[in-house]
Design a protein around this motif. Sequence first.
Motif, short mmCIF file in Angstrom:
data_model
loop_
_atom_site.label_atom_id
_atom_site.label_comp_id
_atom_site.label_asym_id
_atom_site.label_seq_id
_atom_site.Cartn_x
_atom_site.Cartn_y
_atom_site.Cartn_z
N GLY A 1 0.80 -1.21 0.00
CA GLY A 1 0.00 0.00 0.00
C GLY A 1 0.84 1.27 0.00
N TRP A 2 1.88 1.28 0.82
CA TRP A 2 2.69 2.47 0.94
C TRP A 2 3.40 2.78 -0.37
N ILE A 3 4.02 1.74 -0.93
CA ILE A 3 4.74 1.95 -2.18
C ILE A 3 3.77 2.32 -3.29
N ALA A 4 2.60 1.68 -3.27
CA ALA A 4 1.61 2.01 -4.29
C ALA A 4 1.24 3.49 -4.17
N ALA A 5 1.11 3.96 -2.93
CA ALA A 5 0.78 5.36 -2.73
C ALA A 5 1.90 6.25 -3.24
#
Lengths: 494, 335, 335, 327
Positions: D43-47
């Motif tokens: 999720g973080w990297i996607a963000a």
Amino acid sequence: MLVMKGIVKQFPGVRALDGVDLDVRAGEVHCLLGQNGAGKSTLIKVLAGAHQPDEGTIVFNGKEVRPGSPIDAIRLGFATIYQELDLVDGLSVAENIYLGHEHSTFGFVNRAAVRAAASEVLTRLGHPEIRPSVEVGRLSPAAKQVVSMARALSHDARLIIMDEPSAALAHDEVANLFRIIRELTAEGVAVVYISHRLEEIREIGDRVTVLKDGRTVAVGLPARETPTGQIVSLMTGRNVEYVFPPKTGRSAGEEVLKVENLTAPGVFADVSFSVRAGEIVGLAGLVGSGRSEILEAVYGARSASGRVLLDGTPVRRGVVGTVRRGMGLAPEERKAQALLLDQSVTANITLGTLPEFAKFGWLDRKRERSEAKRLAEMLDIRPPDPERPIRTLSGGNQQKAVLARWLLGGRKLLLLDEPTRGVDVGARAELYAVIHDLAKQGIGVLLVSSEVPEVLGLADRVLVLREGTVIHQGEAAELDEHRVLDMIMNGRAA
Amino acid sequence: MGEPTTDRPAARTAAPALSSLRGFGEMRHLGLLGALAILVVVGLVTRPANFATASNLVSILSLAATIGVITVGATFVIIGGGIDLSVGAVMALASVWATTVATQSFGPVVMAICAILVGTGAGLVSGLLIAYGRMVPFIATLAMLVAARGLAQRMSDRKTQLIQPENSFIVELSTTRVLGIPMLVYIFALVVVLGWILLNRTTFGRRTYAVGGNPEAARLAGIDVRRHTMLLYALSGLCCGIAAVLIMARTTTGSSTHGDLYELDAIAAVIIGGTLLTGGRGTIVGSILGLLIFTLITNLFILNGLNTSDQLIAKGLIIVVAVLLQRRNLKERAP
Amino acid sequence: MGEPTTDRPAARTAAPALSSLRGFGEMRHLGLLGALAILVVVGLVTRPANFATASNLVSILSLAATIGVITVGATFVIIGGGIDLSVGAVMALASVWATTVATQSFGPVVMAICAILVGTGAGLVSGLLIAYGRMVPFIATLAMLVAARGLAQRMSDRKTQLIQPENSFIVELSTTRVLGIPMLVYIFALVVVLGWILLNRTTFGRRTYAVGGNPEAARLAGIDVRRHTMLLYALSGLCCGIAAVLIMARTTTGSSTHGDLYELDAIAAVIIGGTLLTGGRGTIVGSILGLLIFTLITNLFILNGLNTSDQLIAKGLIIVVAVLLQRRNLKERAP
Amino acid sequence: TSNEPAAAPSSAAPAASTAPAGGNDQPGDKVVIGFSAPAADHGWIAAIAKNAETTAKQYTDVEFRPVEPTNDINQQISAVESLISAKVNALVILPNDGQQLNQIALQATEAGIPVINLDRVFPDKLAYRTWIGGDNYGMGVAAGHYIGEALKAKNVSNPVIVEIQGIATLPLTQDRSKGFADALKTFGFSVTAKQDAQFTVETGNEVATSLLQAHAKIDALWNHDDDQGVGVLAAIKEANRSEFIMVGGAGSANAMREIQSGTSVLQATVTYSPTMASSAIKLARLIAQGKGMSDLVENQVPQSITLASETITKDNVAQYLELGFES
Ligand SMILES: Nc1ncnc2c1ncn2[C@@H]1O[C@H](COP(=O)(O)OP(=O)(O)OP(=O)(O)O)[C@@H](O)[C@H]1O
Ligand SMILES: Nc1ncnc2c1ncn2[C@@H]1O[C@H](COP(=O)(O)OP(=O)(O)OP(=O)(O)O)[C@@H](O)[C@H]1O
Ligand SMILES: [Mg+2]
Ligand SMILES: [Mg+2]
């Protein structure tokens, strides 16, 4: 030259060899005879270093030896043709022949030398047409057998062991093999020869040793003079000979199978015949004449043009349908095409007719086992334990299990491809009786065998094939071995 | 699993025509070459300015080099009837061992030798377990995978180990170019050629086919199947050691995270290249072509800036299409 | 880690006594049971207060449930001579599909059905490619792995999808307990039992052995090998669908990251359990024992607070020891 | 630890909010910005990826060129190589591992392409023009402080403190753990047990399930990452445990909602905001166009910018909620 004494070999649960003696002289052809499972293959594997004996001594040229591995045996000058084909499909003919003893310098294979040498051996065997560079996986069973022989010859062996080398060979090939054997023995090489065909023993053998249940029951009988009856009774403990049941008592009924203009380009052409209920039709021909392929096409396992009718309705391609409609095939290469080696005898027997033992997919294992047991007893499968993995049975007993598969489930038509290959004399007579019985019950049988007497003795009608065409079709009673051989080899229709 | 149809007749008629081409050994790779060609065309069409540049080709080869070396080893193991899941982990372990402070103090040559020895040693251990301990290759090398990663993490204390400036000779394998091509591509090419020779021209190579295709027959022919099997894994480990040197050159580091999932990539390349998982058949050329297909796919995606999800979907489809093409081609000549 | 060697004599002397038990088919699993027993002893000794508690046992079974269901499917595929690398990815896809806003609006039952259908559908596609497209299973399911992960990422837009409160029935599979055991453990047990019955008591199971052991013989015996092969992958997909429901229950989410590397774990469990990668042989019980061994190892490590690197090393060693023990045991009764 | 509610959404505004930034947002020279990051399986990297892209799209003078995200170093090197040979005007790189990509970043810099190093730092300062990233050590400190204060308030002695880390081989994990331990030490506490997960829901769930078994009573739990936190919370719920306080990491929207509910064991999370990617793109544009940061006196963009890790609790969560990323 070679003396084996008191050899014992134990497998878990089986005493395969229980004190076997064998002595072989230089320059002779020493035949080993015995029923299926008597221990012949095991004995020669001990000699070849593939198995370690539990007891006993081997003396070779006056020195005690103990081949601990195949390498040791090869170094001693023993070369072996194993009963089961032992080639590597992915390698070429030449590489197979010289596997393990390649011509090489510093590990680099001298490919030209290997190929030339292979070519020479193959020519010597009378098969210059087998190209050394061809991949072995593409060869027919017969050609593979030749390569196996070439491999044995490629060693400068003092003793050559042949375990049923003729099983996959046709008549003229056998003659060729015998020519080679004679050349070898003339050079002082000893040959140990295993076969179930007594007439071969008569022709090539010098002396005979008979095994029964892992023991030697007779040593050094003269191969030509000993009466057949005596040999058979030594092997079986009974006094029967190669007998074909009388062809009486069965009457041909309706037409079960009708084959019209069956053609597979390059394999066989325009084959037409029919089989009636209760009739045995034999296919005679040389190896490679396309008999197996015709069976496969009838069975729906290979595509061919033309029509195949079962009970008057056309058969579609695909084995599932033909089996459901009452056909069964006992294929010629049992290990590759018929057996689940890791499974029990029972599972192997019931494989073709599983739905008969199931309700809504649920297996009735009790009935399955009792049927398998009944058949195992009927065909005298030994050891008589249907729960054994079939891998541990001898070749002939495995073959019986394959036949047993199609004795179940009300077959209308049976296709038998070399049903007695590797089966001993005693069991053969039983199989003949079984096949005869099946016909008597109204089953149509289509039989392929490389042994002409077998075809003539069992079949009502015979089709003679040559290079994929039927050159003769007629009553078996009107033919004799001589005429059939003449036709299949010279192509002269009678 | 497909039903093996006994389509002998086709084989028979096709054989003579084809046999003339046989010497090239290229026939069986036709499907692969076709797939490669299609990818090249796609590259030329979608990125005319970037794809066919020398620097992009060099970049593709550099990317392929590490795993390519591993693929050579994997080809041997798989033809020999085995499988080696530990390749990535063993490479990581070798890279870590070679970049410890202690090893680095001996200079770049010792570092390279260290990596190669560690790789070979690990392969030898797997080989011993499989050949003499009679473990299933899948399990033995899975155990090696797990253990080697753990050991690599321990040795490196889970840190990335930089190659010191005085050992930059290693890094130069990646940066120094001869005729415009980085040294590591030459090393890759050398390994491929040596692998090809070993497989096709020596008794070791030919026996590998026998051991994989029919071990019982190999044994009866007097081949020491166990010793041979052990050597195959050692060879695979050796390749991992060489790959470790290359990855050190490319990343300037040793790390326990190097080579994650390389085992799947290497095996996939080998199998797409036509080697059977059951052993006994296969070629180095096929494996390398298979690998280049994968690398090219990745490169095309990079150039076209596709997003990951779409890339994954496209990759899956491309694999299917490539294999079906190859299959079609094979079928026409099937034995 | 305990001394595995101490157990050997015990196993040996026990052998004859056990042979009378043969009918139960337990013999072959003696090595596995031994390994499990050792792990339990280690647990009892190192963490007497925590290990043998009911809640820890429940948590071990809950941990094993998801991958356990997948392992049942994988056992069928592998006995049938194939391999399925896509299991984890297919489970992820099913979990994502079942937790999209659209699906969630239909309530928990539809969600579960959706997951199962997606799983089965994906399995069917792999099966079609393998059986009728004649692709090598390794490659076909690798392609499915890649594509299913990509699709899952696309559908979820790479976000973790929470199960809405109104669909908490799914989550309750994990939280509701009957006789102190969460529902999902019952589901796991049910799948194992049904799998066992299917494999051992039906024609389907018998044919699976035939198709894997000798496809040509199976074909000539009138079995539709292709259809059967296809069904095997569909069955594996079905299991992935069920596993997706379980992972949704446990994590309260659907996510494209679920089930990473499950393929390796499942295959390893199956193979440790004595199933041959070449097909034709194997048991469900063995696979499940194999899986429990892996789960137990992880549990023990975490209870004892070992760090991951040491865990990895120890895991590698334990696999080797367990397999060698089993092998030893097999050898004594080898044919 | 900036815990004052006043110090609102700091350094970089989220893509949507418009920050008055002098004349810097006026269109300038056309620039191509290359972007390379790890695979967006988290999720973080996607963000990060999403923020970078949205920010870039706001500018008509920016051509955004992302390359295949990957978790394989070898491939990321290759990806950056392709951007170098495409001669982009600036490169934003979030490396899988700063040390391993150092060399290629150096090559880019040498080729005259300014490199904006996002988050995971290159060891060699010559390898990048500007670094912008979070403060991993500070994040651990923030979590440690929060837990220390809470436990001190409750007067717990010898507390059982459990830590669930992210991927253990990443330097950022090690930094976070160090900060956590150091902060706890100031209270005289230490970490009782720690295990690493893989930044995924499922691994968080697995690790938590066993950890909860290992410790019958826990006082505090710090979970490094809110993505895996979803799984951790599920495990806690399943085990029916609530005797401890939990602190999260990164600051996902989901974690914030959980904190807001007030009924969860999750009482706080320490930020590590993916908005840094937006800032990185802005910086890349400014550098490529030769501009400075108009709020600063300096003519040029600074060499390094560190985001502060902020602690979100029930009290201030409302302010942060719109910044939270959907995991
Ligand atoms: N590997 C083995 N494991 C267990 N039993 C075996 C094994 N090999 C052979 N046997 C058993 O040993 C006995 C002898 O078998 P062998 O193959 O030597 O017979 P054979 O005389 O060659 O028979 P055939 O004429 O059928 O080839 C048989 O009962 C067989 O079941
Ligand atoms: N050089 C070859 N390359 C490829 N296929 C071959 C070659 N030689 C023979 N064959 C195939 O192998 C078959 C060998 O015949 P096969 O053994 O099946 O015939 P058969 O008449 O059934 O004899 P039998 O069953 O008694 O051995 C041939 O029909 C042919 O299709
Ligand atoms: Mg025999
Ligand atoms: Mg034939």
